[in-house]
Design an enzyme around this catalytic site. Sequence first.
Site, PDB file in Angstrom:
ATOM      1  N   TYR A  48       7.080 -10.014   6.288  1.00 39.10           N
ATOM      2  CA  TYR A  48       7.034  -8.574   6.552  1.00 39.10           C
ATOM      3  C   TYR A  48       7.769  -8.256   7.844  1.00 39.10           C
ATOM      4  O   TYR A  48       7.806  -9.072   8.768  1.00 39.10           O
ATOM      5  CB  TYR A  48       5.585  -8.099   6.680  1.00 39.10           C
ATOM      6  N   ASP A  86       0.820  -1.211   0.000  1.00 46.67           N
ATOM      7  CA  ASP A  86       0.000   0.000   0.000  1.00 46.67           C
ATOM      8  C   ASP A  86       0.855   1.262   0.000  1.00 46.67           C
ATOM      9  O   ASP A  86       2.081   1.211   0.056  1.00 46.67           O
ATOM     10  CB  ASP A  86      -0.917   0.002   1.228  1.00 46.67           C
TER      11      ASP A  86
END
Length: 461
Positions: free
Chosen positions: A236, A158
């Site tokens: 992540y 994002d």
Amino acid sequence: MDQSRGKVAEPEDTPEAESDLATNLQSELESLRNRVKELESENAKLSSIVSNCCCRKGENLYEGHLGSTDSVSIYGANSGKKKVKERLSDGSIRKVRQFSKRYVALRVMYFGQRFYGFASEAQMDPTVESEIFKALEKTRLIDGGKKELQYYRCGRTDKGVSSVGQVISLFLRSNQKETEKSNGCSGAFVTKELCEGEIDYVRILNRVLPKDIRVMGWCPAPVDFSARFSCLSREYKYFFWRGNLNLAAMENAGRKFLGEHDFRNFCKMDAANVHNYRRHIMEFEIIPCNERFEGDQLWAVKIKGTAFLWHQVRCMVAVLFLIGQGLESPDVIDILLDVGRTPRKPQFVMAPEIPLVLQSCEFEGLRFMCSSEAGQALHAHLELECRSFKLQAAIFHEALLSCSLIEHDDGMLRNKPKNKAALHIPLLLRPSEPSYGERRIKLNLDASERELVGLSRTGFV
């Protein structure tokens, strides 16, 4: 009467007339020769510009363009080109050179702060993907759209999110002959020996990409490979300053994510396109980093899973921070993962996007590589960027130290009411968002209403 007087006199081929004609022809011929020399000189200059251009050293796509040149090509002397005929709109035919191509995977890093995410479908600019395709077009490594290139991305990060291990796959121009055939066997990865003499994709792309995007390596891949669907896992990292956070409580709560669960209460729900919210978390840990500031230390939450939902990591970290601050119990994780007990997600603010990094994407048999020249240039660039950011941090630190030299007058604030600390409302007592079932019902009703409006306009209702 003399008959010759009634005739029109014809010009005679005198020596003077022939001399004038020869002089005129000689002058025109000399003028044409001079013009040819001027054109040849101009052509040589243009050819020199093309051969020295860093973004376009390749051979020209169309035969006869800028004449015959001996420019040095980044694609090598044997670029596997072939000629095909193409009919133009005016009916004429030109010969077009088609080049060999091969299916490759590229590992990409980017600092996401100035980008509107990775993907370019949202009509927001700039995106990481749009900048990569600008570089691919500028270096003439692609021919066609994303569909023809069989383009895939591994992670759709994002706005503001960074990555040091994003992977994309697509067809690129190649020096190798018959690469589609040799590269096309299902599940077969090409050995390093078969990559000798190939285009230096990393070096060429990094010379034209913006400084906050870099290609770190490339790997040949079979044509049935997909950066999205062939990925085994994604990892992540979320960086944060420890402060007064209870790391033991956060670690204990984070382990509850391990395994397969329904994460609809830990994501931004997209009921129109996503119908399965079960995801498998393979690893979770909180690790220290080698960075300190003013007695505080930088830490990172590391989460590895097969796939992730929209904003899933940021929602998970936000709840963990509430637990670390002592505002929520670790048991709240169990309650939110039980969608039968908690079908509606409580409203809470996600963790900020800037500290989130897509660390790596795992694939079977994928071994990224780059030339030594490209590797050295990449290392030098990243080191320069690190030094630049540390210089900026030093300047801000100087400003912070300067604040201590300024006198503070509390008398000005005596009559000003103090701001009250925000009262924490437990997650389970907060207003909640619509459940998946409620969202689907609304979507179906909206679709039915649109259908009725369409029928009424056509006169069927």
